[in-house]
Design an enzyme around this catalytic site. Structure first.
Site, PDB file in Angstrom:
ATOM      1  N   SER A   1      -8.092 -25.577 -10.298  1.00 35.65           N
ATOM      2  CA  SER A   1      -8.773 -24.635  -9.377  1.00 35.65           C
ATOM      3  C   SER A   1      -7.826 -24.383  -8.346  1.00 35.65           C
ATOM      4  O   SER A   1      -6.882 -25.205  -8.048  1.00 35.65           O
ATOM      5  CB  SER A   1     -10.167 -25.371  -8.942  1.00 35.65           C
ATOM      6  OG  SER A   1     -10.751 -24.206  -7.830  1.00 35.65           O
TER       7      SER A   1
ATOM      8  N   TYR B   1     -13.798 -31.948  -3.844  1.00 34.42           N
ATOM      9  CA  TYR B   1     -13.732 -30.983  -4.991  1.00 34.42           C
ATOM     10  C   TYR B   1     -12.129 -30.648  -5.057  1.00 34.42           C
ATOM     11  O   TYR B   1     -11.768 -30.751  -6.069  1.00 34.42           O
ATOM     12  CB  TYR B   1     -14.669 -29.710  -4.854  1.00 34.42           C
ATOM     13  CG  TYR B   1     -14.163 -28.888  -6.105  1.00 34.42           C
ATOM     14  CD1 TYR B   1     -14.814 -28.900  -7.436  1.00 34.42           C
ATOM     15  CD2 TYR B   1     -13.515 -27.525  -5.883  1.00 34.42           C
ATOM     16  CE1 TYR B   1     -14.625 -28.247  -8.344  1.00 34.42           C
ATOM     17  CE2 TYR B   1     -13.305 -26.458  -6.865  1.00 34.42           C
ATOM     18  CZ  TYR B   1     -13.872 -26.904  -8.101  1.00 34.42           C
ATOM     19  OH  TYR B   1     -13.660 -26.196  -9.108  1.00 34.42           O
TER      20      TYR B   1
HETATM   21  P1  NAP Z   1     -20.612 -23.311 -15.072  1.00 34.21           P
HETATM   22  O1  NAP Z   1     -20.917 -22.210 -15.405  1.00 34.21           O
HETATM   23  O2  NAP Z   1     -21.552 -24.314 -13.935  1.00 34.21           O
HETATM   24  O3  NAP Z   1     -20.534 -24.328 -16.516  1.00 34.21           O
HETATM   25  C1  NAP Z   1     -20.234 -25.710 -16.440  1.00 34.21           C
HETATM   26  C2  NAP Z   1     -20.353 -26.063 -17.999  1.00 34.21           C
HETATM   27  O4  NAP Z   1     -19.723 -27.374 -18.098  1.00 34.21           O
HETATM   28  C3  NAP Z   1     -21.603 -25.963 -18.553  1.00 34.21           C
HETATM   29  O5  NAP Z   1     -21.276 -25.667 -19.999  1.00 34.21           O
HETATM   30  C4  NAP Z   1     -22.285 -27.530 -18.422  1.00 34.21           C
HETATM   31  O6  NAP Z   1     -22.973 -27.830 -19.653  1.00 34.21           O
HETATM   32  C5  NAP Z   1     -20.797 -28.303 -18.691  1.00 34.21           C
HETATM   33  N1  NAP Z   1     -20.932 -29.623 -18.132  1.00 34.21           N
HETATM   34  C6  NAP Z   1     -20.950 -30.059 -16.657  1.00 34.21           C
HETATM   35  N2  NAP Z   1     -20.764 -31.213 -16.463  1.00 34.21           N
HETATM   36  C7  NAP Z   1     -20.606 -31.639 -17.967  1.00 34.21           C
HETATM   37  C8  NAP Z   1     -20.241 -32.904 -18.506  1.00 34.21           C
HETATM   38  N3  NAP Z   1     -20.091 -34.277 -17.439  1.00 34.21           N
HETATM   39  N4  NAP Z   1     -19.988 -33.326 -19.659  1.00 34.21           N
HETATM   40  C9  NAP Z   1     -20.062 -32.285 -20.385  1.00 34.21           C
HETATM   41  N5  NAP Z   1     -20.519 -30.800 -20.026  1.00 34.21           N
HETATM   42  C10 NAP Z   1     -20.577 -30.709 -18.815  1.00 34.21           C
HETATM   43  O7  NAP Z   1     -19.066 -23.686 -14.456  1.00 34.21           O
HETATM   44  P2  NAP Z   1     -17.926 -22.749 -14.585  1.00 34.21           P
HETATM   45  O8  NAP Z   1     -17.917 -21.935 -13.400  1.00 34.21           O
HETATM   46  O9  NAP Z   1     -17.733 -22.214 -15.917  1.00 34.21           O
HETATM   47  O10 NAP Z   1     -16.855 -23.911 -14.497  1.00 34.21           O
HETATM   48  C11 NAP Z   1     -15.811 -24.417 -15.516  1.00 34.21           C
HETATM   49  C12 NAP Z   1     -14.896 -25.154 -14.933  1.00 34.21           C
HETATM   50  O11 NAP Z   1     -13.800 -24.114 -14.066  1.00 34.21           O
HETATM   51  C13 NAP Z   1     -14.980 -26.280 -13.971  1.00 34.21           C
HETATM   52  O12 NAP Z   1     -13.982 -27.295 -14.060  1.00 34.21           O
HETATM   53  C14 NAP Z   1     -14.926 -25.790 -12.673  1.00 34.21           C
HETATM   54  O13 NAP Z   1     -14.273 -26.840 -11.487  1.00 34.21           O
HETATM   55  C15 NAP Z   1     -13.606 -24.764 -12.931  1.00 34.21           C
HETATM   56  N6  NAP Z   1     -13.518 -23.620 -11.815  1.00 34.21           N
HETATM   57  C16 NAP Z   1     -14.500 -22.650 -11.673  1.00 34.21           C
HETATM   58  C17 NAP Z   1     -14.229 -21.612 -10.521  1.00 34.21           C
HETATM   59  C18 NAP Z   1     -15.359 -20.450 -10.574  1.00 34.21           C
HETATM   60  O14 NAP Z   1     -15.198 -19.959  -9.599  1.00 34.21           O
HETATM   61  N7  NAP Z   1     -16.449 -20.691 -11.370  1.00 34.21           N
HETATM   62  C19 NAP Z   1     -13.243 -21.745  -9.943  1.00 34.21           C
HETATM   63  C20 NAP Z   1     -12.244 -22.494 -10.320  1.00 34.21           C
HETATM   64  C21 NAP Z   1     -12.392 -23.750 -11.091  1.00 34.21           C
HETATM   65  P3  NAP Z   1     -24.624 -28.186 -19.423  1.00 34.21           P
HETATM   66  O15 NAP Z   1     -25.055 -26.426 -19.193  1.00 34.21           O
HETATM   67  O16 NAP Z   1     -25.186 -28.318 -20.737  1.00 34.21           O
HETATM   68  O17 NAP Z   1     -24.963 -28.994 -18.344  1.00 34.21           O
END
Ligand code: NAP
Length: 249
Positions: A143, A160
Site C-alpha cells: 500500500s 496498517y
Molecule cells: P476488500 O474489498 O475489503 O476485499 C478484501 C478481500 O480479502 C475479500 O475477498 C475478503 O474475503 C478477503 N480477505 C480478508 N481477510 C482475509 C483472510 N484473512 N483470509 C482470506 N481472505 C481474506 O479489500 P481491497 O480494497 O480489495 O484490498 C485488497 C488488498 O489491497 C489489501 O491487502 C489492502 O490492504 C490493499 N490495498 C487496498 C487499497 C484500497 O484503497 N482499496 C489501497 C492500498 C492497498 P471475504 O469477503 O470472504 O471476507
C-alpha cells in the site's frame, strides 16, 4: 501448451476479484481464495470460466497456518501445479492514533497483513518450479501507506502502514533469496482504490473524497491495480520491485 495456475488470496472482492478476472483473460487458471463470502467467490469463478479458463473457489483464512496448508493442498489436488501467487488478502481498521490502538488490534493487523502473506509465500515456494527457466512469480499487495503513514493527519492508522512497510521489506528480501531458483517476488503499492475496504474501516466516503488529492484527478479502480499485478506476474526480468499504483501521489 500447459496453462499456468494462479492463486489470489482474498480473490472474492475488490482488487483480488479484478485480478482473478483479468488473469483469466490473460490465460491463467485461477484459484479464488476467500475467507467468508462464498457467494462473491462463486461469482468470480463464473467470470473466470466465462473467459474459458478453469476456476476454483477455496475457503481459507489466509492468516491461519492450517488453513493455508489446506488451500495449497486443494490447489495441487485439482491442478497439480502452481505458477503464481498474489498475496492480496488484507484488512484495515478505523483511523486511530497509536495511543488508542489495542494490542489485540495490533496483533490482528500484523497477523492478517504480514504473517498471512509469509505463510502463503512459504507454501507457494514448495509447490512452484525451482527451475530457473520456468520459476514462479509472487506479487504482494502492499500500500502507499507503507511509505506515507501518518500523512493523512487524523485519517490515518500507523499500524496498517507498519504492516505494509513489512510487506515492502519482505518483497525486497525474498526476491533476493529466491532469485537463484528463478522465483520472482514483486509488490504493488496502491493508493486509494474504490473498494469496500474503506467501509470496513469506517470511511465509506473515502473514495469519493480522494480525487482532490490525486494528481491524475480520479480515484483508482480495482482494475488499475489488477493491470499492474498482471504486469509483474509476467515480467521476466523484474524482481524486488515496488510498483506504485496511486495516480501520481
Ligand atoms: P476488500 O474489498 O475489503 O476485499 C478484501 C478481500 O480479502 C475479500 O475477498 C475478503 O474475503 C478477503 N480477505 C480478508 N481477510 C482475509 C483472510 N484473512 N483470509 C482470506 N481472505 C481474506 O479489500 P481491497 O480494497 O480489495 O484490498 C485488497 C488488498 O489491497 C489489501 O491487502 C489492502 O490492504 C490493499 N490495498 C487496498 C487499497 C484500497 O484503497 N482499496 C489501497 C492500498 C492497498 P471475504 O469477503 O470472504 O471476507
Amino acid at each position: 501448451m500447459t496453462t499456468p495456475v494462479l492463486i489470489v488470496t482474498g480473490g472474492s472482492r475488490g482488487i483480488g476479484a479484478a485480478t482473478c478476472a483479468l488473469a483469466a483473460e490473460r490465460g491463467f487458471d485461477v484459484v479464488v481464495n476467500y475467507r467468508s463470502n462464498r457467494q462473491a467467490a462463486d461469482e468470480v469463478v463464473s467470470r473466470v470460466e466465462a473467459s474459458g479458463r478453469r476456476g476454483l473457489a477455496v475457503q481459507a483464512d489466509a492468516s491461519i497456518e492450517s488453513d493455508v496448508a489446506g488451500l495449497f493442498q486443494a490447489v495441487f489436488d485439482r491442478f497439480e501445479r502452481l505458477d503464481g501467487l498474489v498475496n492480496n488478502a488484507g484488512i484495515v481498521d478505523v483511523p486511530s492514533p497509536l495511543k488508542d490502538i489495542s494490542a489485540e488490534r495490533m496483533m490482528r493487523m500484523m497477523t492478517v497483513n504480514v504473517v498471512g502473506p509469509m505463510l502463503c509465500a512459504r507454501e507457494a515456494i514448495t509447490h512452484m518450479s525451482t527451475d530457473a527457466r520456468a520459476g514462479g512469480s509472487i506479487v504482494n499487495v502492499s500500500s502507499g501507506a507503507s511509505h506515507a503513514a501518518g500523512r493523512g493527519g487524523a485519517d490515518t492508522y500507523v499500524d496498517y502502514g507498519a504492516s505494509k512497510g513489512a510487506i515492502d521489506t519482505l518483497t525486497e528480501g525474498l526476491a533476493r533469496e529466491l532469485a537463484p531458483s528463478g522465483i520472482r517476488v514483486n509488490a504493488v503499492r496502491p493508493g486509494v482504490i474504490d473498494t469496500e475496504i474503506h467501509a470496513s474501516g469506517g470511511q465509506p466516503d473515502k473514495p469519493d473524497q480522494a480525487p482532490a488529492k490525486i494528481p491524475l484527478g480520479r480515484v483508482g479502480r480495482p482494475n488499475d491495480v489488477a493491470e499492474a499485478i498482471l504486469y509483474l506476474l509476467e515480467a521476466p526480468f523484474t524482481t524486488g520491485a515496488l510498483l506504485d499504483v496511486d495516480g501520481g501521489v
